[in-house]
Design an enzyme around this catalytic site. Structure first.
Site: not given
Length: 469
Positions: A104, A254, A256, A258
């Site tokens: 992440s 961010d 990743d 999501d």
């Protein structure tokens, strides 16, 4: 011996590479994943889907995981570079368990795995993750080296195959939000060198959007800033760009991709609680159009009071939960909620397998803004009803003692309520605060909200003085 409890967190696997974990452990996690998620007779799952972000270590870790899974009998669909919500789309649309390799927003030396069951159902400590950890631990020797046992007799090794899911992901998202009639918008997007640089160009293609891209180059070393928009310092570049080019809004993803954070035309951050209320209003209207009388909306306990207020005003049902995606998704399944939102900018949609997708939330914001003539600041003003502190972390030696000291100071007043759904929440007539202990660090996390900014500041400072005494 390696301590896998430091690597396997409450909701995912996350640690530094190669000192905390490497390809050998990734291979073991792949084998353990298909064993634990197998049927009661011990047969492994028939197939899984795997994807990864742009970190330098991601491709080799993902391939090792895939080989471990295939060795234990699972056919593996490799979708390659993807955002986490794109992996959830693949898990949902293919009806397969999934593994997303990402850390992440963490720094470059970190990597991890977010796991899900078929249909993007979450895998956490209580839903298989602790069993996976224990199985891998049983394969470690005293020096921490891992040896995966041979698969059970008769196991036919699985296959590895590649599949591109970006077009299908885009088509599914675009089917859930009507963007056909929006006015032209100038949109600055800061991908933070993360997976937003992979998904945004395709998802936004063909829309009446003048896209101003920032840091779209996929680079897991994060040369420009951390891919963590929750930290205000990582929004500075986007805010400046919005003002510089006269954009209608800015979006920040961010690492990743999501989570999505929003800034308005002035470059000012829009509270994720305001975004939650805005999207909730749209999803409630969509559910009503489909024949639902009283749609349910989930919100965690540190979202603004404005969220349940807006939901009730619309004749829908707000349900309050603990912080954390596993609790949100569980409550959404129980209540058949149409939408769920967290103040951390995670947004969950029933029509996206109850999984979180910042991209779908962003499309809702674009549709809401582009469907009327007002600015974003004017559009979201009705959702900003309270003054909020934001989350404030304090390092403490004794979390419980500090929490009890705060309880003693604030919980006994007239017209004051107390609950312990998640940490300590104390509420008055026109204010509340929540104090929660971190599960992984010696921290207490404080959120305060009040109708009056001065009262909010007074409460914030008073609670912090006790916490940090």
């Amino acid at each position: 011996m390696r301590d896998l409890k430091q690597l396997v967190k409450a909701y995912d696997v996350r640690g530094t590479v190669p000192d905390q974990w490497d390809e050998s452990l990734a291979r073991a996690f792949g084998a353990a994943f298909v064993r634990v998620l197998g049927d009661a007779a011990g047969a492994p799952v028939r197939a899984i889907v795997v994807g990864h972000d742009m970190r330098p270590s991601s491709p080799s870790l993902t391939r090792a995981f895939a080989e471990g899974a295939a060795g234990y009998g699972a056919d593996v669909v490799e979708i390659g570079l993807c955002s986490t919500d794109q992996l959830y789309y693949a898990s949902g649309s293919l009806d397969l368990p999934g593994a997303m390799f990402t850390a992440s927003h963490n720094p470059a030396e970190y990597n991890g795995i977010k796991l899900c069951k078929a249909g993007a159902a979450p895998v956490g400590q209580d839903t298989g993750l602790s069993d996976i950890r224990e199985l891998v631990e049983s394969w470690l020797d005293e020096d921490g080296a891992v040896t995966v046992p041979a698969a059970p007799e008769g196991t036919v090794p699985g296959t590895l195959s590649a599949q591109d899911t970006l077009a299908g992901y885009t088509e599914h998202l675009r089917s859930l939000v009507d963007l056909t009639a929006i006015r032209p918008l100038k949109v600055a997007v800061d991908a933070g060198n993360g997976m937003g640089g992979h998904t945004v160009p395709t998802v936004f293609a063909g829309l009446p959007i003048d896209l101003v891209p920032m840091y779209f180059e996929l680079d897991g070393t994060f040369p420009n800033h951390e891919a963590n928009p929750l930290d205000p310092k990582n929004l500075v570049d986007l805010q400046a760009k919005v003002r510089e080019v006269g954009a209608d809004l800015g979006l920040a993803f961010d690492g990743d991709a999501d989570r999505c954070f929003v800034v308005d035309e002035n470059g000012d951050p829009v509270s994720p609680s305001a975004i939650t209320a805005l999207v909730a209003e749209r999803e409630i209207a969509r559910a009503r159009k489909a024949g639902e009388d009283e749609p349910t909306v989930i919100h965690n306990l540190i979202t603004s009071w404005s969220v349940p207020e807006v939901v009730r005003e619309l004749g829908a049902v707000p349900v309050r939960t603990r912080v954390g995606h596993s609790f949100i998704k569980q409550e959404m399944a129980v209540t058949d909620a149409v939408f769920g939102g967290e103040h951390s900018a995670h947004y969950y949609f029933r029509d996206f397998w109850r999984a979180d997708t910042g991209m779908l939330a962003a499309l809702h914001v674009l549709a809401a803004l582009g469907g009327q003539p007002e600015t974003l600041s004017a559009l979201t003003a009705r959702y900003n009803r309270y003054a909020a502190s934001g989350e404030i972390n304090s390092t403490v030696a004794d979390q419980q003692a500090r929490t009890e000291a705060v309880r003693a100071a604030y919980a006994g007043g007239e017209d004051v309520s107390v609950d312990e759904l998640d940490g300590l929440t104390v509420a008055g007539k026109d204010w509340w605060f929540n104090l929660r202990a971190s599960n992984t660090e010696p921290l207490l996390r404080l959120n305060v909200e009040a109708k009056d900014p001065a009262r909010m500041a007074e409460l914030r400072d008073g609670v912090l003085a006790i916490v940090r005494a």
